[in-house]
Every structure is written in C-alpha cells, then in structure tokens.
Enzyme design. Structure first.
Site, PDB file in Angstrom:
ATOM      1  N   THR A   1       0.861  -1.183   0.000  1.00 24.94           N
ATOM      2  CA  THR A   1       0.000   0.000   0.000  1.00 24.94           C
ATOM      3  C   THR A   1       0.902   1.240   0.000  1.00 24.94           C
ATOM      4  OG1 THR A   1      -0.235  -0.239   2.394  1.00 24.94           O
ATOM      5  CG2 THR A   1      -2.066  -0.999   1.031  1.00 24.94           C
TER       6      THR A   1
ATOM      7  N   ILE B   1       0.645  -6.627   7.808  1.00 21.21           N
ATOM      8  CA  ILE B   1       1.107  -7.066   9.135  1.00 21.21           C
ATOM      9  C   ILE B   1      -0.081  -7.487  10.003  1.00 21.21           C
ATOM     10  CG2 ILE B   1       3.318  -5.865   9.196  1.00 21.21           C
ATOM     11  CD1 ILE B   1       1.966  -3.548  10.675  1.00 21.21           C
TER      12      ILE B   1
ATOM     13  N   TYR C   1      -1.113  10.206  13.977  1.00 17.12           N
ATOM     14  CA  TYR C   1       0.040   9.424  13.503  1.00 17.12           C
ATOM     15  C   TYR C   1       1.102   9.342  14.602  1.00 17.12           C
ATOM     16  CZ  TYR C   1       4.579   8.468  11.480  1.00 17.12           C
ATOM     17  OH  TYR C   1       5.842   7.957  11.270  1.00 17.12           O
TER      18      TYR C   1
ATOM     19  N   ASN D   1      14.290  13.314  10.531  1.00 23.11           N
ATOM     20  CA  ASN D   1      13.889  13.425   9.117  1.00 23.11           C
ATOM     21  C   ASN D   1      14.798  12.603   8.202  1.00 23.11           C
ATOM     22  OD1 ASN D   1      12.758  15.917  10.510  1.00 23.11           O
ATOM     23  ND2 ASN D   1      11.758  16.013   8.503  1.00 23.11           N
TER      24      ASN D   1
ATOM     25  N   ARG E   1      15.570  21.255  10.149  1.00 22.40           N
ATOM     26  CA  ARG E   1      15.245  19.842  10.380  1.00 22.40           C
ATOM     27  C   ARG E   1      16.531  19.044  10.494  1.00 22.40           C
ATOM     28  NH1 ARG E   1      11.235  21.716  11.404  1.00 22.40           N
ATOM     29  NH2 ARG E   1       9.092  21.201  10.841  1.00 22.40           N
TER      30      ARG E   1
HETATM   31  N1  UDP Z   1       8.502  22.096   3.847  1.00 23.33           N
HETATM   32  C1  UDP Z   1       8.481  23.151   2.956  1.00 23.33           C
HETATM   33  N2  UDP Z   1       7.705  23.049   1.838  1.00 23.33           N
HETATM   34  C2  UDP Z   1       6.957  21.949   1.551  1.00 23.33           C
HETATM   35  C3  UDP Z   1       6.991  20.860   2.453  1.00 23.33           C
HETATM   36  C4  UDP Z   1       7.772  20.977   3.588  1.00 23.33           C
HETATM   37  O1  UDP Z   1       9.142  24.173   3.162  1.00 23.33           O
HETATM   38  O2  UDP Z   1       6.265  21.940   0.517  1.00 23.33           O
HETATM   39  C5  UDP Z   1       9.321  22.203   5.073  1.00 23.33           C
HETATM   40  C6  UDP Z   1       8.494  22.107   6.350  1.00 23.33           C
HETATM   41  O3  UDP Z   1       8.096  23.389   6.785  1.00 23.33           O
HETATM   42  C7  UDP Z   1       9.491  21.494   7.324  1.00 23.33           C
HETATM   43  C8  UDP Z   1      10.428  20.689   6.447  1.00 23.33           C
HETATM   44  O4  UDP Z   1      10.201  21.105   5.112  1.00 23.33           O
HETATM   45  O5  UDP Z   1      10.244  22.496   7.970  1.00 23.33           O
HETATM   46  C9  UDP Z   1      10.207  19.204   6.545  1.00 23.33           C
HETATM   47  O6  UDP Z   1       8.855  18.921   6.294  1.00 23.33           O
HETATM   48  P1  UDP Z   1       8.352  17.434   6.180  1.00 23.33           P
HETATM   49  O7  UDP Z   1       6.872  17.476   5.984  1.00 23.33           O
HETATM   50  O8  UDP Z   1       9.185  16.708   5.200  1.00 23.33           O
HETATM   51  O9  UDP Z   1       8.727  16.818   7.597  1.00 23.33           O
HETATM   52  P2  UDP Z   1       8.315  17.257   9.089  1.00 23.33           P
HETATM   53  O10 UDP Z   1       7.568  18.540   9.030  1.00 23.33           O
HETATM   54  O11 UDP Z   1       7.497  16.129   9.579  1.00 23.33           O
HETATM   55  O12 UDP Z   1       9.596  17.415   9.811  1.00 23.33           O
END
Ligand code: UDP
Length: 330
Positions: free
Chosen positions: A38, A61, A147, A176, A215
């Site tokens: 999936t 699973i 989640y 990340n 990140r």
């Molecule tokens: N981000 C961004 N543009 C996008 C998607 C994500 O600038 O279109 C930034 C978001 O603000 C974050 C980082 O990329 O600071 C990582 O986002 P992601 O969703 O990959 O992971 P998470 O937020 O869960 O750390």
C-alpha cells in the site's frame, strides 16, 4: 556449511525498509520481506528481482499470525511497516491505531512465539511534539496528531513485550530521514519528494514560512546502519534517537537544490527546529552519521528521475491538502 542468518523486514518495499533489505543482503543475511504494497512499491526492490535470498510475502502485518511460518528460524526482525503522514491520520485515526499499534502487536507476538534474537522497531521523533532541542531520549512525549500517537503507542507495546515477556526488542526514533526512494506518491508531505518533483518540472519550491526552520535530516543508509547495530547489540529494551545531530534549514536545502521559490503559510503545530541529541546512540551503538547533507542532496539530485511520476504540488493544491491540518492542529 554454515547457514545464512535469516532476517525479516516488515515494510521492506518501502523507503527505509528497502535500504534495510540492501544492507542485510550485503551482510549475508537471507531476507524475508512482509509488505502489502500500500505504501511500499515494487520499484523499490526492482534491483533485487533475481535475488534467490530475498523472499517477498505480499501481506498486511495485520494478517501475521502468532505462529506464522514466515517467522520460523528468524534471527532478527526489523519492523518498518506502518502508515505515515499527518493529514490522513487526522482523517482516519482508527485506521492508524489499527495498523501502527495492533499491527505492531501482531509482529511482537509472532517474534515472541518464534523466539527471535532481536526485534528493532522503527519509531518516530514526532512523539516529541514541539520539543526542546537538542532532544534527548528521555524528553517528555507529547504527540500532536494521531500518527504521532500511534507510533508512540507501537513503541510502548514493544517495551511492554520486553518487560512482560522478556522479548529482546529495541527501538530507534527517526528524525527526518531522506535518500533515494523517499516516497513519491500519496499524501502531501516529506519535503524532498515535493521539492525534487518541482525541480524536475522547473516549478518554484513551495517554501513554508520564511524557510529558516531547520530539520535534522539523516541519510537513509546511515539509518539502516543504526538498525543493524541495534539488532547486533546485547542491549535490549532501549530507545535511541537518530538524526545527523546537525539541523539544516529549508533555505539551505533550496540553495543546494537550486531554483526559484514561492512562499506558503506556516503550518500549525510545526516545530521551528528538530534536532536529535545523538550522544546516546553514538555511545551505545558506536554509530555516527557518515553522509553529509551536501553529499546526500547531491545523491538525491543524481537520482532525480525517480520522482518523474511523483505528484506535483503548488500553493493551491497544498492549501487544499492541508485544510484539516489548519483546522485541527494548533
Ligand atoms: N517544507 C516546505 N515546503 C513543503 C513541504 C515541507 O518548506 O512543501 C518544510 C516544512 O516546513 C518542514 C520541512 O520542510 O520544515 C520538513 O517537512 P516534512 O513534511 O518533510 O517533515 P516534518 O515537518 O514532519 O519534519
């Protein structure tokens, strides 16, 4: 003749799971993948098509029985299978609890009955919510959306099976992760997939906020090495945080990728900084990241064709896709 050890990788057709399969095969393990395809994809294992030491069981699973024959003779279990992403988890919380919690319990039960030597659970840094940084393992847990809650409950189940049944299990909370095969379809999220497709189409990068948020990006092969070490250690009942220990800003990512940008609103509940305190994992598992952010991004650019079929996001489609995010999170 010595027999090759056997490992199970749940979610082995997924992003991190498929890299785990590669590493285990390099280490001489026979590998059994459990994946319902999936979230996972055939193309993530296409390079191993004719590998006689890789077996793929196409099932959920949730359909793994306590005495499942797949677990016979298994040394190590790596549990990556699950469902991700924020918005769909807000829309379908029961589904997330079912797969990520009850699914994990099924794997724990099968591992217990088979008497495996070690299970390693792929946990999530999202359980820390808006955290102090750098974030150590004993930081308070404060999930912000279903989640994050479901991944944390799955981890708690692992630790419970360790305590009650003496199952040797460890968990690694991934910050990340990025690298080749990072998810290309499905819900909006995972910045690399979004940006690489935008670059392929010469469209502007949709930068959230002012792009100064950071990140703790960690390259996927470094993550897989840590999971191997977490299986191979005599320690059990442990959780470790994993990141590069060095946050990078979205502006820096844009600079390395190169291209125009368009700014979109900051999302509620998003941390300005994620940063794993990696002292514990470095000490206990003798692990250190080996791929720099610059090298990692270069590797991604070299394989950019992989994102050809990925969805192309723009400010309008992102606004629509994140409606519930803005509605429910604060
Ligand atoms: N981000 C961004 N543009 C996008 C998607 C994500 O600038 O279109 C930034 C978001 O603000 C974050 C980082 O990329 O600071 C990582 O986002 P992601 O969703 O990959 O992971 P998470 O937020 O869960 O750390």
């Amino acid at each position: 003749m010595t027999m090759k050890p056997i490992s199970i990788v749940t979610g082995g057709a997924g992003f991190i799971g498929s890299h785990m399969v590669d590493l285990l095969r390099d280490q001489g393990h026979r590998v059994r993948v459990i994946d319902d395809f999936t979230g996972g994809h055939e193309k993530n294992l296409a390079h191993r098509k004719d590998d006689p030491d890789l077996e793929v069981a196409r099932k959920s699973i949730l359909d793994v029985a306590p005495d499942d024959p797949l677990f016979e003779g298994v040394k190590w279990v790596f549990h990556f299978a699950g469902i991700g992403d924020i918005v769909p988890s807000i829309q379908a919380p029961a589904e997330y609890m079912n797969v990520n919690v009850q699914g994990t319990v099924r794997i724990l039960e099968a591992a217990r009955h088979a008497g495996v030597e070690k299970m390693v659970y792929a946990a999530s840094s999202s359980g820390f919510g808006l955290a102090e940084t750098p974030t150590p393992e004993d930081h308070v847990i404060q999930p912000q959306y279903p989640y994050a809650l479901s991944k944390n409950l799955g981890e708690q189940a692992c630790m419970h099976w360790h305590k009650v049944y003496g199952l040797p299990v460890n968990s690694i909370r991934i910050f990340n992760a990025y690298g080749p095969r990072v998810r290309t379809t499905g819900a909006y999220g995972a910045v690399f997939g979004v940006f690489l497709k935008q670059k392929l189409e010469s469209k502007p990068f949709t930068v959230v906020g002012d792009g100064s948020q950071t990140r703790d990006f960690i390259f996927v092969t470094d993550v897989a090495r840590a999971f191997l070490a977490a299986a191979d250690t005599p320690l059990s009942g442990e959780s470790w945080n994993i990141g590069a220990g060095k946050p990078e800003s979205i502006n820096r990512l844009v600079e390395l990728l190169g291209g125009p940008v368009v700014y979109i609103p900051k999302r509620p509940g998003e941390p300005d900084c994620t940063w794993a305190d990696i002292r514990k994992i470095s000490r206990d598992l003798n692990w250190a990241p080996t791929v720099s952010f610059e090298d990692g991004v270069k590797i991604m650019l070299d394989s950019i064709e992989h994102w050809r079929d990925a969805p192309l996001w723009d400010p309008e489609s992102i606004r629509d896709a994140t409606k519930e995010w803005f509605e429910y999170l604060s």
